[in-house]
Design a protein around this motif. Sequence first.
Motif, mmCIF file in Angstrom:
data_model
loop_
_atom_site.group_PDB
_atom_site.id
_atom_site.type_symbol
_atom_site.label_atom_id
_atom_site.label_comp_id
_atom_site.label_asym_id
_atom_site.label_seq_id
_atom_site.Cartn_x
_atom_site.Cartn_y
_atom_site.Cartn_z
ATOM 1 N N ARG A 1 0.848 -1.178 0.000
ATOM 2 C CA ARG A 1 0.000 0.000 0.000
ATOM 3 C C ARG A 1 0.889 1.234 0.000
ATOM 4 N NH1 ARG A 1 -5.254 -1.325 1.493
ATOM 5 N NH2 ARG A 1 -5.685 0.774 0.788
ATOM 6 N N THR A 2 0.401 2.287 -0.555
ATOM 7 C CA THR A 2 1.198 3.499 -0.652
ATOM 8 C C THR A 2 0.477 4.658 -0.013
ATOM 9 O OG1 THR A 2 0.227 4.076 -2.792
ATOM 10 C CG2 THR A 2 2.218 2.763 -2.832
ATOM 11 N N SER A 3 1.249 5.677 0.321
ATOM 12 C CA SER A 3 0.622 6.912 0.760
ATOM 13 C C SER A 3 -0.112 7.528 -0.414
ATOM 14 C CB SER A 3 1.674 7.887 1.289
ATOM 15 O OG SER A 3 2.543 8.287 0.269
ATOM 16 N N GLN A 4 -1.068 8.391 -0.123
ATOM 17 C CA GLN A 4 -1.948 8.897 -1.168
ATOM 18 C C GLN A 4 -1.714 10.388 -1.368
ATOM 19 O OE1 GLN A 4 -5.352 7.098 -1.966
ATOM 20 N NE2 GLN A 4 -4.517 5.201 -1.239
ATOM 21 N N ASP A 5 -1.238 10.755 -2.532
ATOM 22 C CA ASP A 5 -1.191 12.151 -2.925
ATOM 23 C C ASP A 5 -2.224 12.271 -4.036
ATOM 24 O OD1 ASP A 5 1.128 14.221 -4.775
ATOM 25 O OD2 ASP A 5 -0.666 14.712 -3.660
ATOM 26 N N ARG A 6 -3.431 12.665 -3.685
ATOM 27 C CA ARG A 6 -4.560 12.462 -4.564
ATOM 28 C C ARG A 6 -4.717 13.566 -5.594
ATOM 29 N NH1 ARG A 6 -6.280 7.708 -3.314
ATOM 30 N NH2 ARG A 6 -7.214 7.890 -5.349
ATOM 31 N N THR B 1 -2.230 6.518 -6.238
ATOM 32 C CA THR B 1 -1.366 6.321 -5.081
ATOM 33 C C THR B 1 0.080 6.401 -5.526
ATOM 34 O OG1 THR B 1 -1.271 3.932 -5.373
ATOM 35 C CG2 THR B 1 -3.104 4.799 -4.066
ATOM 36 N N ARG B 2 0.942 6.632 -4.555
ATOM 37 C CA ARG B 2 2.362 6.683 -4.891
ATOM 38 C C ARG B 2 3.195 6.347 -3.671
ATOM 39 N NH1 ARG B 2 4.163 13.051 -5.393
ATOM 40 N NH2 ARG B 2 4.744 13.291 -3.207
ATOM 41 N N ASP C 1 6.045 14.635 0.891
ATOM 42 C CA ASP C 1 4.715 14.102 0.595
ATOM 43 C C ASP C 1 3.622 15.027 1.137
ATOM 44 O OD1 ASP C 1 5.674 11.462 -0.479
ATOM 45 O OD2 ASP C 1 6.466 11.362 1.554
ATOM 46 N N LEU D 1 -6.758 4.702 3.916
ATOM 47 C CA LEU D 1 -6.281 4.602 2.538
ATOM 48 C C LEU D 1 -7.383 4.086 1.616
ATOM 49 C CD1 LEU D 1 -2.754 3.164 3.326
ATOM 50 C CD2 LEU D 1 -3.207 5.362 2.239
ATOM 51 N N GLY E 1 -9.469 6.354 -1.604
ATOM 52 C CA GLY E 1 -9.732 5.934 -2.971
ATOM 53 C C GLY E 1 -11.208 5.895 -3.292
ATOM 54 N N SER F 1 -6.502 13.995 0.027
ATOM 55 C CA SER F 1 -5.206 13.333 0.197
ATOM 56 C C SER F 1 -5.210 12.559 1.499
ATOM 57 C CB SER F 1 -4.056 14.355 0.219
ATOM 58 O OG SER F 1 -3.873 14.965 -1.030
#
Length: 223
Positions: free
Chosen positions: A1-6, A11-12, A41, A183, A187, A200
């Motif tokens: 799973r990645t952190s979310q920079d929306r 995700t990234r 981030d 997370l 999404g 985010s």
Amino acid sequence: RTSQDRHDGGTRPAADGATFVTSNPATGQPICQVAKAGPEDLDAALRAARSAFDTAVWSSVSATDRGHVLLRVAELIRERLEEFAQLEVADAGHTIDDARWEAGAMADVFEYYAGAANKHMGSVVPTQDTGLGVVMRVPVGVCGLIVPWNFPMLIATWKLAPALAAGNPVVLKPASLTPLSALKLGGLLVEAGVPASAVSVIPGPGATVGDALVGDPRVDKIS
């Protein structure tokens, strides 16, 4: 799973590649690795949120239509209720009955604020003599939402739903112990129709990411 920079709707990984492991508190077994958000981030998330507010990408949507989006969020949560419940059991150690109730309550909260979005009430202070008093109800701005570990799904919802109903972009920082439902919810919000730049989710330590979020002048309200 990645952190979310929306700001791009996806995700990234963390900018510096850092990760941490979230574990099942009942067994101590690892569940997965999560990107550990850092200052870069957070900066990306706040730049996206600030741009979303300044360009009114969400607040320019009518309150009625924002309500329709939040109603869709509620529908999607109910469709995936068991997924959210099982995630909360694994990540936060809740019993399955409690977790299912919490997931249903999440949907109820979004449904409530979907109906409230175009019904902002409140008294207007009377003016003296022949004066005219006007009250403008406008979004406050970028909202930084910090959630503890004990009821991560439900508490995040209590913060997200009213902030989004009022047209504010949000930056959600879940507790490092329990980031997974946040997370997933991030999404789902975008899937339902909230502009990607307005949401985010940044999992990371309170001592660094949380403190930086609270102190950043680009944030207009902290919850």
